[in-house]
Design an enzyme around this catalytic site. Sequence first.
Site, mmCIF file in Angstrom:
data_model
loop_
_atom_site.group_PDB
_atom_site.id
_atom_site.type_symbol
_atom_site.label_atom_id
_atom_site.label_comp_id
_atom_site.label_asym_id
_atom_site.label_seq_id
_atom_site.Cartn_x
_atom_site.Cartn_y
_atom_site.Cartn_z
ATOM 1 N N ALA A 18 0.958 -1.122 0.156
ATOM 2 C CA ALA A 18 0.050 0.125 -0.295
ATOM 3 C C ALA A 18 0.639 0.891 0.331
ATOM 4 C CB ALA A 18 -0.903 -0.131 1.599
ATOM 5 N N SER A 19 1.927 1.172 0.389
ATOM 6 C CA SER A 19 2.773 2.488 0.838
ATOM 7 C C SER A 19 3.540 2.979 -0.601
ATOM 8 C CB SER A 19 3.993 2.755 1.684
ATOM 9 O OG SER A 19 4.631 1.295 0.850
ATOM 10 N N LEU A 70 6.143 -10.529 1.086
ATOM 11 C CA LEU A 70 5.490 -10.663 0.194
ATOM 12 C C LEU A 70 6.615 -12.072 0.718
ATOM 13 C CD1 LEU A 70 5.696 -8.695 -3.042
ATOM 14 C CD2 LEU A 70 3.953 -10.105 -2.143
ATOM 15 N N SER A 91 5.130 -5.581 -6.019
ATOM 16 C CA SER A 91 6.319 -6.619 -6.231
ATOM 17 C C SER A 91 7.131 -5.238 -6.695
ATOM 18 C CB SER A 91 5.539 -6.414 -8.328
ATOM 19 O OG SER A 91 6.163 -7.515 -8.127
ATOM 20 N N SER A 133 1.743 -5.739 -15.509
ATOM 21 C CA SER A 133 2.573 -4.707 -16.326
ATOM 22 C C SER A 133 2.395 -4.888 -17.999
ATOM 23 C CB SER A 133 3.442 -4.588 -16.054
ATOM 24 O OG SER A 133 4.264 -3.870 -16.664
ATOM 25 N N LYS A 174 7.411 -9.727 -13.512
ATOM 26 C CA LYS A 174 6.652 -9.423 -13.921
ATOM 27 C C LYS A 174 6.206 -10.323 -14.683
ATOM 28 C CE LYS A 174 4.430 -7.224 -12.968
ATOM 29 N NZ LYS A 174 3.556 -6.602 -11.464
ATOM 30 N N VAL A 200 4.087 4.453 -15.361
ATOM 31 C CA VAL A 200 2.735 5.348 -14.947
ATOM 32 C C VAL A 200 3.452 7.138 -14.767
ATOM 33 C CG1 VAL A 200 0.445 5.413 -13.249
ATOM 34 C CG2 VAL A 200 1.569 3.387 -14.297
#
Length: 331
Positions: A18-19, A70, A91, A133, A174, A200
């Site tokens: 989340a960070s 993870l 990831s 991705s 990925k 992005v």
Amino acid sequence: MEKGTQEKNGKLVCVTGASGFLASWLVKLLLLRGYIVKATVRDPNDSRKVSHLVELEGAKERLHLVKADLMEEGSFDSAVEGCEGVFHTASPVSVDVKDPQTELIGPAVKGTLNVLKSCAKSTSLKRVVMTSSMATMLCNGKHKTPEIVVDETWFSDPEFCDEYEHWSGYILSKTLAEEAAWKFVKENNIDMVTINPGTVIGPLLQPTLNTSSDTLAILFNGAKTFPNFSLTWIHVKDTINAHIQAFEIPSASGRYCLVESVKHHSEIVKILSHMYPRLQFPDKCADDKPFMPIFQVSKEKAKTLGIEFIPFEVGLGEIVESLKEKKFVIF
Ligand code: NAP
């Protein structure tokens, strides 16, 4: 969607990693839509990773930070428990790695399987939305020209990942993670959708500089050359809206390409020179090979999620201003 603060009956969802750049926006927009969010971070006591999350609108009432890594089996069990949706974004994203297997591929593949194993134990889960991705589609040795249209039927071939040289470990991580995820969800009857964004751009919410944003920051910070890359680009708000729509629209399925435009870095330095005429940008390519070709990416499937495709130049201007505000670029 940002303004639509309608309650979603307090639906409980989980966001992994989340960070990060994308996930921080995901948490923000989910909270604005009335969701209750369990947000996983490696260290909930690290204020540089969580302070921007706990300050988000709705966070006090509906954000729960959960510690998870993870690489630890079972680590995501408590985060996923009770959730209707799991947004798996965590990831490692890095180019400067010594050991791609340990630093990228292991966490991406084993980590994804760890998250999905927790999902398989859940009785409340309706859908997983995985942040994949365009990297999982583009590296396959297939000829690309401005007329070629890449779509969701394209898959990267692990043997061709070196095409992007120093990004190769990331691309491989990925590609293998998405492949492993599809295999696992089919075997375990889990409903999963993947969102496959290009690079992005847009404003950063987090106080740290993420790797993809750094690829633009270096153009302001004394780079002598630009890389011989043609990259696919998408705005962060379109990226996050696609994730949420992919969860909310029952008929959403499979993979979704998410690219507004494809641009070679030579074009990006030209656009930046027009935007910031007083600044000096690199005017030489890093190698003397022919420029990596541009191509098209299909928008058809992404449009079914209601994606608007914010123009590249808007996102570029916003990310530069954000990098400036956070002092990652100084001018
Ligand atoms: P980011 O800011 O670097 O975020 C990555 C997140 O993954 C961080 O929260 C990080 O946690 C977490 N993570 C890494 N290793 C972990 C581990 N061992 N255990 C738990 N969490 C771990 O990167 P991003 O750009 O937002 O990327 C997010 C996702 O979008 C990734 O899956 C990436 O492949 C995908 N994506 C990104 C782009 C792009 O242009 N940015 C494009 C396409 C796809 P820490 O903060 O603790 O390190």
